[in-house]
Design a protein around this motif. Structure first.
Motif: not given
Ligand SMILES: C[S@@+](CC[C@H](N)C(=O)[O-])C[C@H]1O[C@@H](n2cnc3c(N)ncnc32)[C@H](O)[C@@H]1O
Lengths: 49, 224
Positions: A7, B168, B164, B20, A1-5, B224, B222
């Motif tokens: 990016s 993305v 999400i 991730m 999730m942090r990664k999603a952010f 996750r 967050s």
């Protein structure tokens, strides 16, 4: 999730944050300052031939 | 490129996902859903001595629940950090569980080597869903059982993944993980290889602190 952010650019990040915030707001049933969000899942048991 | 659009590069997708998952807080992720592991073990009617595989075991929740019932358990995940954590955890409870690194789409086990194959909120994330399903079937012995817990699209977590994905988007051709939580999808995935399928809609609650910040969610989420 942090990664999603990470990016995204800032605008994208704000948009996602807004959507998630709205989702939390919508699903939170705590009635106080904490988060209680029931999350539905499907439990499945299959028998193999 | 047109070619790539038709055939998504699933290994690249998987690599990004793996990164991730590796950033998660090992002690925390899955903590709210231990109950799903315990309930799944009951639903799968585990018996002491059975060989059980927990695919995408994470912190070992389901593997450990099966070990509590006297099963001979292997827990597998593609993030080495999770495997280490799960091993420590089982050790604390003096349970012998084999924790191993592996990929849900390419299980490092011989055909028919388990009585029961389980996965809680795990195998659903494999980008090649058909391959992952066929692997579950392959390692399960004839007459054995496959037990799954999958987020439903309309539940809180399912909706979160969809939110999400809206921002993305996965590469074209990669299906949403939450369709594993749609009842009709499972017969599609398992085809003629199963003779029965029992499904139950359940709920597990995220209960945690809520931070009054601009951050999108609580620390738990967050992570996750
Ligand atoms: C939401 S966690 C669930 C963990 C655990 N099953 C539980 O119930 O607490 C998802 C897990 O799936 C693992 N995972 C995702 N895709 C995988 C794959 N292709 N092969 C192996 N593990 C995978 C991640 O590393 C992560 O530990």
């Amino acid at each position: 999730m942090r990664k999603a952010f990470e990016s995204f650019d800032e605008a994208g990040r704000d948009e996602l944050a807004k959507d998630l915030e709205a989702l939390l707001e919508d699903r939170n049933i705590s009635g106080d300052g904490t988060l209680v969000a029931p999350s539905a899942y499907l439990e499945a048991v299959a028998s193999r031939k | 490129m047109a070619m790539q659009e038709r055939e998504p590069d699933l290994s690249a997708v998987k690599e990004r996902q793996q990164e991730m998952w590796a950033t998660g807080n090992f002690a925390r992720i899955g903590n709210n859903h231990v109950i799903a592991s315990e309930l799944l073990c009951e639903a799968a009617d585990l018996r002491a001595g059975q060989r059980v595989l927990d695919v995408a075991t994470g912190s070992g929740n389901t593997a450990i629940a099966a070990a509590r019932r006297g099963c001979e358990v292997v827990g597998m995940d593609y993030v080495p950090g999770w495997i280490e954590y799960a091993r420590k955890r089982a050790g604390m409870e003096h349970m012998e569980v084999a924790f191993e690194v592996g990929d849900a789409e390419d299980l490092p086990y011989p055909d028919a080597s388990f009585d029961v194959v389980l996965s809680t909120f795990g195998v659903m994330f494999a980008p090649n869903q058909e391959k992952a399903a066929s692997e579950l079937l392959r390692v399960c012995r004839p007459g054995g059982r496959i037990g799954l817990a999958n987020w439903m699209p309309d539940g809180f977590t399912g909706a979160m993944f969809q939110a999400i994905a809206k921002h993305v988007p996965p590469p074209p051709g990669v299906k949403s993980p939450v369709i594993w939580g749609v009842e009709d999808r499972l017969p599609e995935l398992f085809g003629e290889e199963i003779f029965s399928l029992d499904t139950t809609r359940r709920e597990s609650c995220f209960a945690t602190f809520r931070r009054a910040t601009s951050s999108p969610a609580s620390a738990h989420i967050s992570a996750r």
